[in-house]
Every structure is written in C-alpha cells, then in structure tokens.
Motif scaffolding. Structure first.
Motif, PDB file in Angstrom:
ATOM      1  N   UNK A 166       0.897  -1.171   0.105  1.00 32.22           N
ATOM      2  CA  UNK A 166       0.000  -0.102   0.024  1.00 32.22           C
ATOM      3  C   UNK A 166       0.859   1.248   0.058  1.00 32.22           C
ATOM      4  N   UNK A 167       1.729   1.281   0.658  1.00 32.59           N
ATOM      5  CA  UNK A 167       3.009   2.434   0.850  1.00 32.59           C
ATOM      6  C   UNK A 167       3.493   2.599  -0.680  1.00 32.59           C
ATOM      7  N   UNK A 168       3.987   1.672  -1.308  1.00 32.32           N
ATOM      8  CA  UNK A 168       4.370   1.505  -2.554  1.00 32.32           C
ATOM      9  C   UNK A 168       3.619   2.027  -3.503  1.00 32.32           C
ATOM     10  N   UNK A 169       2.160   1.611  -3.473  1.00 31.58           N
ATOM     11  CA  UNK A 169       1.238   2.183  -4.478  1.00 31.58           C
ATOM     12  C   UNK A 169       1.018   3.643  -4.204  1.00 31.58           C
ATOM     13  N   UNK A 170       0.839   3.969  -2.786  1.00 29.81           N
ATOM     14  CA  UNK A 170       0.754   5.490  -2.523  1.00 29.81           C
ATOM     15  C   UNK A 170       1.858   6.277  -3.360  1.00 29.81           C
ATOM     16  N   UNK A 171       3.075   5.782  -3.147  1.00 28.58           N
ATOM     17  CA  UNK A 171       4.331   6.428  -3.776  1.00 28.58           C
ATOM     18  C   UNK A 171       4.395   6.607  -5.152  1.00 28.58           C
ATOM     19  N   UNK A 172       3.937   5.413  -5.847  1.00 29.72           N
ATOM     20  CA  UNK A 172       4.084   5.172  -7.433  1.00 29.72           C
ATOM     21  C   UNK A 172       2.720   6.243  -7.815  1.00 29.72           C
ATOM     22  N   UNK A 181       6.979   9.478  12.210  1.00 31.44           N
ATOM     23  CA  UNK A 181       6.995   8.446  13.364  1.00 31.44           C
ATOM     24  C   UNK A 181       7.758   7.109  13.007  1.00 31.44           C
ATOM     25  N   UNK A 182       7.673   6.876  11.687  1.00 29.12           N
ATOM     26  CA  UNK A 182       8.268   5.268  11.376  1.00 29.12           C
ATOM     27  C   UNK A 182       9.668   5.124  11.800  1.00 29.12           C
ATOM     28  N   UNK A 183      10.483   5.961  11.547  1.00 23.61           N
ATOM     29  CA  UNK A 183      11.926   5.719  11.594  1.00 23.61           C
ATOM     30  C   UNK A 183      12.195   5.458  12.886  1.00 23.61           C
ATOM     31  N   UNK A 184      11.744   6.369  13.858  1.00 22.71           N
ATOM     32  CA  UNK A 184      11.949   6.194  15.195  1.00 22.71           C
ATOM     33  C   UNK A 184      11.324   5.140  15.943  1.00 22.71           C
ATOM     34  N   UNK A 185      10.176   5.015  15.527  1.00 16.72           N
ATOM     35  CA  UNK A 185       9.456   3.690  16.022  1.00 16.72           C
ATOM     36  C   UNK A 185       9.949   2.556  15.791  1.00 16.72           C
ATOM     37  N   UNK A 193       0.285   3.547  18.155  1.00 20.08           N
ATOM     38  CA  UNK A 193      -1.058   3.560  17.859  1.00 20.08           C
ATOM     39  C   UNK A 193      -1.187   4.648  16.936  1.00 20.08           C
ATOM     40  N   UNK A 194      -0.217   5.767  16.985  1.00 14.19           N
ATOM     41  CA  UNK A 194      -0.312   7.132  15.893  1.00 14.19           C
ATOM     42  C   UNK A 194       0.361   6.497  14.487  1.00 14.19           C
ATOM     43  N   UNK A 195       1.656   5.579  14.655  1.00 13.73           N
ATOM     44  CA  UNK A 195       2.065   5.307  13.544  1.00 13.73           C
ATOM     45  C   UNK A 195       1.371   4.357  12.915  1.00 13.73           C
ATOM     46  N   UNK A 196       0.488   3.492  13.176  1.00 14.19           N
ATOM     47  CA  UNK A 196      -0.229   2.511  12.784  1.00 14.19           C
ATOM     48  C   UNK A 196      -1.569   3.313  12.157  1.00 14.19           C
ATOM     49  N   UNK A 197      -2.079   4.140  12.826  1.00 16.95           N
ATOM     50  CA  UNK A 197      -3.143   4.954  12.375  1.00 16.95           C
ATOM     51  C   UNK A 197      -2.921   5.768  11.110  1.00 16.95           C
ATOM     52  N   UNK A 198      -1.472   6.127  11.070  1.00 15.65           N
ATOM     53  CA  UNK A 198      -1.081   6.857   9.783  1.00 15.65           C
ATOM     54  C   UNK A 198      -0.803   6.366   8.555  1.00 15.65           C
ATOM     55  N   UNK A 199      -0.626   4.993   8.774  1.00 13.40           N
ATOM     56  CA  UNK A 199      -0.100   4.108   7.702  1.00 13.40           C
ATOM     57  C   UNK A 199      -1.047   4.285   6.374  1.00 13.40           C
ATOM     58  N   UNK A 200      -0.411   4.279   5.220  1.00 12.33           N
ATOM     59  CA  UNK A 200       0.936   4.563   4.875  1.00 12.33           C
ATOM     60  C   UNK A 200       1.344   5.827   5.012  1.00 12.33           C
ATOM     61  N   UNK A 201       2.473   6.139   5.549  1.00 16.76           N
ATOM     62  CA  UNK A 201       3.067   7.487   5.852  1.00 16.76           C
ATOM     63  C   UNK A 201       3.569   7.884   4.408  1.00 16.76           C
ATOM     64  N   UNK A 202       3.123   9.083   3.808  1.00 11.14           N
ATOM     65  CA  UNK A 202       3.405   9.568   2.893  1.00 11.14           C
ATOM     66  C   UNK A 202       4.453  10.694   2.831  1.00 11.14           C
ATOM     67  N   UNK A 203       4.462  11.819   2.365  1.00  8.96           N
ATOM     68  CA  UNK A 203       5.506  12.894   2.173  1.00  8.96           C
ATOM     69  C   UNK A 203       4.812  14.102   2.893  1.00  8.96           C
ATOM     70  N   UNK A 204       5.938  14.972   3.379  1.00  9.98           N
ATOM     71  CA  UNK A 204       5.339  16.370   4.088  1.00  9.98           C
ATOM     72  C   UNK A 204       5.627  17.147   2.973  1.00  9.98           C
ATOM     73  N   UNK A 205       6.118  16.847   1.812  1.00  7.00           N
ATOM     74  CA  UNK A 205       6.710  17.508   0.517  1.00  7.00           C
ATOM     75  C   UNK A 205       7.603  18.906   0.946  1.00  7.00           C
ATOM     76  N   UNK A 206       8.453  18.231   1.774  1.00 11.51           N
ATOM     77  CA  UNK A 206       9.645  19.192   2.413  1.00 11.51           C
ATOM     78  C   UNK A 206      10.882  18.435   2.143  1.00 11.51           C
ATOM     79  N   UNK A 207      10.978  17.312   3.152  1.00  9.64           N
ATOM     80  CA  UNK A 207      12.089  16.512   3.215  1.00  9.64           C
ATOM     81  C   UNK A 207      11.829  15.244   3.898  1.00  9.64           C
ATOM     82  N   UNK A 208      10.356  14.762   4.084  1.00 11.50           N
ATOM     83  CA  UNK A 208      10.180  13.447   4.470  1.00 11.50           C
ATOM     84  C   UNK A 208       9.362  12.761   3.209  1.00 11.50           C
ATOM     85  N   UNK A 209       9.677  11.337   3.149  1.00 13.66           N
ATOM     86  CA  UNK A 209       8.975  10.975   2.025  1.00 13.66           C
ATOM     87  C   UNK A 209       8.803   9.204   2.377  1.00 13.66           C
ATOM     88  N   UNK A 210       7.810   8.752   2.164  1.00 16.35           N
ATOM     89  CA  UNK A 210       7.678   7.132   1.948  1.00 16.35           C
ATOM     90  C   UNK A 210       8.265   6.333   2.994  1.00 16.35           C
TER      91      UNK A 210
END
Length: 388
Positions: A57-63, A341-345, A361-378
């Motif tokens: 799902x995360x890959x599909x979101x990215x693509x 949150x994914x990397x630290x968690x 709980x927050x990490x799983x609620x927000x999956x798949x984590x996308x991009x903040x359009x600044x410097x965080x992605x996928x």
C-alpha cells in the motif's frame, strides 16, 4: 590474569564501553547509507513483490504521487531565493520537490528494476547540478537543509545500486560540496528544527562525499542541538541550551521555548509553537540517528535515542486526542505532527524493544506514511517494521 583481562576487555567492547565515540565518522562509509540501507531496500522490495501490507500500500501510494511521474520536468534555478515562509518563493518549492522526486524515482528504480526510474532520478539530479550556484534570503539555510536532506538519499541509491552508470555523479558531488555544505555546516541559532534539518543534510552529504571532517562537525552540532530540543527531567529545572545562543537567564529560555515555563519530559522547544514544526525537528533527529546506525554507530542507545522516544510519545499522546492540560501551552496545542514517526518507532520499539504504546498507535493509524513535501517521504515503505 592476562586471559581474564582480555576477556574483560572483549566484554566491555561488546557492551560499547570501549567503542569509538557515537558521533565519530566511520573509518569506511557504508553505501547506500543515508537514512535507508541496502538491507532495508531489499526488505521493502521483497515485501512489495510479495504484495504484503503495509508495504504494498505504501508503494502504491508512492507510485501514484506526482514525484513518481516519469514525465516530470525538472525546474532548476541558478539562485534559489526563499524568504520567511517561502515568501518570496523563487525556486524553493521546485527545488525541494525535485529533490524528493529524485529520491522517489530512485526508490522506484530499486523496487521495480525498471531503469527508466533510475534515468529520471539522474536527470533531476543532473539538471540541478548543472545550474544551481546559491541559496539566498532569510530562509536560505533552512531551504538548503530541506533540499539537501533529500538529494543525498537519492544519490546514494543511484550511485551504489544502478549499474547503468551516472556520468554526472562527480558534478553532483561538487554541487553538494560547494553550494549546499557551506550554507548549513556552521549551524543556526533559529528555532531548533532549522539546525536539526541542516545537520541532517550535512550528515547525509558527508556520507555521500565520504567527508569524515564534515561528518564529525555536523554530528557534534547535532548532538548539542538534539539535547537542547527535547527536554528530559534529568536535564534539571531548565532545558539544555546551545551555548552560542546565550540563553543565560530563565526568562530567555522560557521565551525561546514559546513561553512555556513548566518543563516535562518529552516536551520540545517548539511544542507550544505547533506540532508540525515539532515534527520537522523530531524527523531530523530520527534521520540522523538512522544514518549513524547504518554507518555502524549507535545513537539510539544514547541520550539521543531517549530524547527521541520521549518526544515521539509525548506528541503522539496529544495527536491521539488526549486533552491538553492548562499547564501545557496554555491548554491548547496546534496539532499536525506529520508522517514522521516510522523511523524512530521502528528503531526504538521494533529493534530495541522499548514500549511505545502511543507512538505505535499513531504510527499504525497514519499508515501508509506519505510525504510532507519538504524533506520526509515514504517511510512506511522504507522503515515500516523493517529490521534489516
């Protein structure tokens, strides 16, 4: 006695007591080694190929994102001018998004082995390295940090996994060395997310350049700033500070901490500003710690890891809906931590085994984590439950 002493020394080394300093550059750099390793890339690729969730799902979101578009046209500028809140915005958004796109295309290449994506990533990197000479105006350090965090992630994957060749890699390295590194390496006395993002970029660039001197300098500044960004009760009555800021009175510290005068474990210097900017700082801390781990040194087992754990848990509590007490930011928070949150968690909970109920709980609620359009992605794709 000699054998006993030898065994004791070996045991101490294993425990980390005799290890080289956690913020020292490795003798030999690991590649790809900026935020994501080859093992992590292989894990993500295997999961996506198998159709496993949440990675597929995360890959599909990215693509499906604009960053994976093979028809993307790079928009380089010689001088990127960014004022406060990107006003004026002369190339600021274009640069950041082209850098994220280069990273996205590099990830797409690695997972699909379709070299069209590798060539698109190279096209984006080559377009900017042929043109850019400077960043100007008040937000120049932050802009350079944001774009400079994504460029080396893309470059590491392409240079060290794509066998089709990258003739422009030397010019790209020169761009990072001459245009980006001088703007960020000496740090910032602005809000803490600035210097943390700048040091993330400086560490990543240093890995790509295999520059041990700049790596050590950036890591030392990072350690000081991370300690000054997240409060722990063990710090004492007041948070730690960055010496160059001269926050030598309680009133100055309170003002810098957005007016907050009651300090509790996990509070950050920008929590009372808003959780979005706080998320930028937390994300940068996790990215530097992850890069350091890939390079063979453990920051998660130091105070950096504890500050990261506590910061994630504290902000997650309120993102999940806990009422804000009156002693915290006047009883009101501006939420919106972002996909950070994914990397630290993954590192602290999945690798080390620390309890992180709210962050989980927050990490799983927000999956798949996308991009903040600044410097965080996928980061669900690259770090979700990824122990490689």
């Amino acid at each position: 006695m000699r054998r006993t002493a030898l065994l004791a020394a070996v045991a101490a080394l294993v425990a980390g007591a005799l290890a080289w300093p956690a913020d020292a550059a490795p003798t030999t750099f690991a590649h790809p080694g900026v935020t994501v390793s080859k093992g992590q890339l292989d894990f993500a690729r295997a999961k996506v190929t198998a159709g496993a969730q949440p990675w597929k799902g995360a890959y599909d979101q990215m693509m499906a994102s604009r960053y994976a578009d093979l028809n993307r046209t790079p928009k380089p500028r010689a001088v990127v001018e960014c004022g406060s809140y990107s006003n004026p915005n002369y190339g600021c958004t274009d640069e950041r998004e082209d850098a994220i796109a280069a990273y996205t295309q590099a990830l797409a290449w690695y997972i699909t082995r379709d070299e069209r994506y590798a060539k698109k990533s190279i096209q984006l990197m080559d377009a900017w390295s042929a043109v850019i000479t400077d960043h100007t105006n008040s937000n120049a350090p932050l802009q350079t940090g944001w774009a400079g965090s994504s460029w080396p992630k893309a470059a590491e994957i392409i240079k060290h996994t794509y066998t089709g060749g990258w003739a422009g890699s030397g010019r790209f390295a020169t761009m990072l060395r001459d245009v980006y590194l001088p703007e960020i390496i000496n740090g910032s006395n602005s809000n803490g997310n600035w210097e943390l993002s700048m040091m993330e970029a400086a560490v990543g660039i240093s890995v790509f350049l295999e520059d041990r001197t700049s790596y050590d300098k950036a890591m030392a500044k990072f350690r000081t700033r991370a300690a000054a960004y997240v409060y722990l009760a063990s710090d004492g009555d007041l948070p730690k500070t960055v010496p160059s800021q001269n926050l030598d009175t309680r009133d100055k510290v309170v003002k810098y901490w957005q007016g907050q005068s009651t300090f509790v474990t996990g509070l950050t210097q920008e929590t009372c500003r808003d959780l979005t900017h706080t998320g930028y700082g937390i994300s940068a801390i996790s990215h530097v710690a992850e890069t350091s781990r890939i390079q063979g040194q453990d920051l998660y087992g130091t105070d950096v890891g504890e500050r990261l754990r506590q910061a994630l848990g504290f902000q997650a509590t309120y993102e999940l809906g806990t009422a804000v007490p009156s002693r915290l930011c006047g009883g009101s928070l501006h939420l919106g931590l972002g996909p950070v949150t994914e990397v630290g968690y993954n590192a602290l909970h999945n690798r080390i085994g620390m309890a992180m109920t709210n962050t989980q709980a927050l990490t799983e609620r927000n999956r798949p984590a996308g991009s903040n359009n600044l410097f965080v992605a996928w980061e669900t794709l690259t770090h979700g439950d990824n122990l490689s």
